[in-house]
Scaffold this motif. Sequence first.
Motif, short mmCIF file in Angstrom:
data_model
loop_
_atom_site.label_atom_id
_atom_site.label_comp_id
_atom_site.label_asym_id
_atom_site.label_seq_id
_atom_site.Cartn_x
_atom_site.Cartn_y
_atom_site.Cartn_z
N VAL A 107 0.87 -1.18 0.00
CA VAL A 107 0.00 0.00 0.00
C VAL A 107 0.91 1.23 0.00
N LEU A 108 0.74 2.05 -1.02
CA LEU A 108 1.53 3.26 -1.16
C LEU A 108 0.72 4.41 -0.57
N VAL A 109 1.33 5.12 0.38
CA VAL A 109 0.57 6.12 1.15
C VAL A 109 1.13 7.52 0.94
N ASP A 110 0.27 8.45 0.57
CA ASP A 110 0.72 9.84 0.47
C ASP A 110 -0.25 10.75 1.22
N ASP A 111 0.19 11.96 1.48
CA ASP A 111 -0.66 12.90 2.21
C ASP A 111 -1.79 13.42 1.33
N ILE A 112 -1.45 13.86 0.11
CA ILE A 112 -2.46 14.51 -0.72
C ILE A 112 -2.18 14.28 -2.19
N LEU A 113 -3.24 14.04 -2.91
CA LEU A 113 -3.18 13.85 -4.35
C LEU A 113 -3.63 15.16 -4.98
N ASP A 114 -2.69 15.80 -5.68
CA ASP A 114 -2.96 17.13 -6.24
C ASP A 114 -2.93 17.01 -7.77
N THR A 115 -1.82 17.36 -8.41
CA THR A 115 -1.75 17.15 -9.87
C THR A 115 -1.69 15.66 -10.20
N GLY A 116 -1.25 14.87 -9.23
CA GLY A 116 -1.14 13.42 -9.45
C GLY A 116 0.25 12.99 -9.88
N ARG A 117 1.13 13.94 -10.12
CA ARG A 117 2.46 13.59 -10.65
C ARG A 117 3.29 12.80 -9.64
N SER A 118 3.27 13.19 -8.38
CA SER A 118 4.10 12.50 -7.38
C SER A 118 3.66 11.05 -7.21
N LEU A 119 2.36 10.85 -6.97
CA LEU A 119 1.87 9.50 -6.72
C LEU A 119 2.03 8.62 -7.96
N SER A 120 1.85 9.23 -9.11
CA SER A 120 1.98 8.50 -10.36
C SER A 120 3.42 8.00 -10.54
N LEU A 121 4.39 8.87 -10.28
CA LEU A 121 5.80 8.47 -10.37
C LEU A 121 6.11 7.39 -9.34
N ALA A 122 5.69 7.62 -8.10
CA ALA A 122 5.97 6.67 -7.02
C ALA A 122 5.34 5.32 -7.33
N ARG A 123 4.11 5.33 -7.81
CA ARG A 123 3.41 4.08 -8.12
C ARG A 123 4.12 3.31 -9.25
N ASP A 124 4.54 4.05 -10.28
CA ASP A 124 5.24 3.38 -11.39
C ASP A 124 6.54 2.75 -10.91
N LEU A 125 7.26 3.46 -10.04
CA LEU A 125 8.53 2.94 -9.54
C LEU A 125 8.32 1.69 -8.70
N VAL A 126 7.30 1.73 -7.83
CA VAL A 126 7.03 0.57 -6.97
C VAL A 126 6.52 -0.59 -7.82
N ARG A 127 5.65 -0.30 -8.76
CA ARG A 127 5.09 -1.35 -9.60
C ARG A 127 6.20 -2.10 -10.36
N ALA A 128 7.23 -1.36 -10.78
CA ALA A 128 8.33 -1.95 -11.53
C ALA A 128 9.14 -2.93 -10.67
N LYS A 129 8.95 -2.88 -9.35
CA LYS A 129 9.69 -3.80 -8.47
C LYS A 129 8.94 -5.11 -8.23
N GLY A 130 7.80 -5.28 -8.88
CA GLY A 130 7.14 -6.57 -8.88
C GLY A 130 6.29 -6.96 -7.67
N PRO A 131 5.50 -6.04 -7.10
CA PRO A 131 4.59 -6.45 -6.04
C PRO A 131 3.49 -7.36 -6.61
N ILE A 132 2.89 -8.23 -5.77
CA ILE A 132 1.78 -9.03 -6.29
C ILE A 132 0.49 -8.22 -6.25
N TRP A 133 0.47 -7.21 -5.41
CA TRP A 133 -0.75 -6.45 -5.18
C TRP A 133 -0.30 -5.05 -4.79
N LEU A 134 -0.88 -4.03 -5.42
CA LEU A 134 -0.45 -2.66 -5.13
C LEU A 134 -1.67 -1.74 -5.11
N ARG A 135 -1.84 -1.05 -4.01
CA ARG A 135 -2.94 -0.09 -3.89
C ARG A 135 -2.37 1.24 -3.39
#
Length: 188
Positions: A107-135
């Motif tokens: 589970v990727l946790v951030d304070d606030i979703l604004d333009t979406g750029r930060s969470l989008s980058l973070a999610r792509d980076l984490v996803r590339a590391k091969g989790p079985i489940w990512l929210r």
Amino acid sequence: MGEGWDEGQRTLLKHRILFDEVAIAARVDQLAREISKDLPSPAPLIVGILTGSFIFLADLVRALARLNVEPQIDLMAVSHYGAATESSGHVKLYKDTTLDITARAVVLVDDILDTGRSLSLARDLVRAKGPIWLRTCVLLDKPSRRAVPIKADYVGFEVPDVWVIGYGLDAGGQGRALPYVAALEPGG
Ligand code: 5GP
Ligand code: MG
């Protein structure tokens, strides 16, 4: 309005409370319940995005622990270039995760979703590391400001297009320790 913090803080940063401590605590508990129902593993990896999420993260993992979820914690730091209250459009990774994410429920946790750029980058980076489940889970969402198409799976509260401080969120380094979430007022 924020007894106990009043004078000093309010003269520094004029603000209006949006969500008080009681409302935040109740919502964090609900989010933990939703997450715990969906989790495919009782030992998820919770990845907080620094710095703004640190208080939300601390409360969320303890709410999860009360539901018999045993989270491991990792941290990453992502930031817009430049500072203050304007988003520049460029996002950079300052600190990557350190634990092994392969085949983990994350589970990727951030304070606030604004333009979406930060969470989008973070999610792509984490996803590339091969989790079985990512929210993704954010305390606050400012949907009117979205520049890249991303929705968080778990959202605490929606906020309008105002700059919010408190409960980990700052304005130029100030306001993170306020126990509530507040909107910065013009001239504040
Ligand atoms: P985004 O990349 O979605 O534009 O921005 C997300 C990050 O910008 C958040 O994690 C947070 O650090 C910061 N941010 C966006 N809006 C606000 C706000 O209203 N107040 C504060 N303190 N930070 C914000
Ligand atoms: Mg942030």
